[in-house]
Write an enzyme that holds these catalytic residues in place. Sequence first.
Site, mmCIF file in Angstrom:
data_model
loop_
_atom_site.group_PDB
_atom_site.id
_atom_site.type_symbol
_atom_site.label_atom_id
_atom_site.label_comp_id
_atom_site.label_asym_id
_atom_site.label_seq_id
_atom_site.Cartn_x
_atom_site.Cartn_y
_atom_site.Cartn_z
ATOM 1 N NE ARG A 1 -3.645 2.175 2.653
ATOM 2 C CZ ARG A 1 -3.578 2.837 3.806
ATOM 3 N NH1 ARG A 1 -2.854 2.339 4.808
ATOM 4 N NH2 ARG A 1 -4.222 3.970 3.985
ATOM 5 C CD1 TRP B 1 -11.370 -6.705 -0.841
ATOM 6 C CD2 TRP B 1 -9.597 -6.218 0.429
ATOM 7 N NE1 TRP B 1 -11.199 -5.336 -0.873
ATOM 8 C CE2 TRP B 1 -10.110 -5.004 -0.105
ATOM 9 C CE3 TRP B 1 -8.477 -6.159 1.254
ATOM 10 C CZ2 TRP B 1 -9.548 -3.764 0.157
ATOM 11 C CZ3 TRP B 1 -7.925 -4.916 1.526
ATOM 12 C CH2 TRP B 1 -8.449 -3.737 0.979
ATOM 13 C CG HIS C 1 -8.070 -4.277 -3.080
ATOM 14 N ND1 HIS C 1 -9.203 -3.551 -3.369
ATOM 15 C CD2 HIS C 1 -7.126 -3.363 -2.728
ATOM 16 C CE1 HIS C 1 -8.959 -2.266 -3.205
ATOM 17 N NE2 HIS C 1 -7.699 -2.127 -2.826
ATOM 18 C CG HIS D 1 -1.717 4.862 -1.067
ATOM 19 N ND1 HIS D 1 -2.698 5.365 -0.232
ATOM 20 C CD2 HIS D 1 -2.271 3.769 -1.646
ATOM 21 C CE1 HIS D 1 -3.771 4.603 -0.287
ATOM 22 N NE2 HIS D 1 -3.529 3.626 -1.153
#
Length: 314
Positions: free
Chosen positions: A71, A215, A199, A75
């Site tokens: 992540r 998830w 994800h 990002h």
Amino acid sequence: RIPTTKAGINPGVLGALAAGALAGWYFYSGEPTPSRDSWRKVNFHNVYKDIAALLEDEDYDDGSYGPVFVRLAWHASGTYDRKTGTGGSDGATIRFKPESGHGANAGLDVARARLEPLKKKYPHISYGDLYTLAGVVAVQELGGPTVRWRPGRSDEKISANCTPDGRLPDAAQGANHVRDIFYRMGFNDQEIAALIGAHALGRCHSNRSGYEGPWNASPTSFTNFFYTELLEDKWVPKKWDGPAQYVDKDTKSFMMLPADIAFKTDPQFRKYVEKYAADQDAFFADFAPAFTKLLELGVKFPEDAPVYEFKTLE
């Protein structure tokens, strides 16, 4: 032609480094900011090993920092705007306020703190190279494909060039918003659908994104489970006081975001979801170059920067 390096890696342990993770605004240590050529002094084979040694931690989340490293890399890179040439991992502005405080970046201070001891150990590595390489290490060490990576990012010294809020995807939105965000960076529908497969890793936290839950049942393994779960489970709105999200009807143990559901309902996205659900190798083959592209957006690499294909640790 850019030379390619095949990195042979031996196992290593850096528990002492893990214990030395720092908190707060540790970025302003007075050390010189690496230049675009400082990477030449770094042994990236060793950096890979040291990052891999920081992944496992039974006291953190599901036992691995891997998902939050992915992540962070995502990002740090996904702010790129091809029209203005701004954003992306070059400069590593994600470590500065106000960008570090953008809602989409909540919780990433944990990942940056975990990696900070390696910045001290390898002062010539840029934060941009460190953060993106951490994402590559996590994908590979959690069972994903080999991801080509190259060094050469430089670091901004001040926050003046932080990107504006709103450049990262809003999980509450649908397919049109997803396309707007990714088309701005230069991705097509196939690449977008491949990238969303990440994800499969990690979970959402109500004290960060506002959403809650994993998830799937294997949040520390890089698989095609995001696609299989999306298609095979029946997803219903979660009944709670938080933002709108979905849970699987049978167990209510797993979740999907509104933006995730768009990949099931949008015909163009769905055809790739079906492809990747049926064939994990096809997903890996498409994810790897898309992730490399993401990490390299906006970076002006030196012509002689080598491309690494790191071997996973045994």
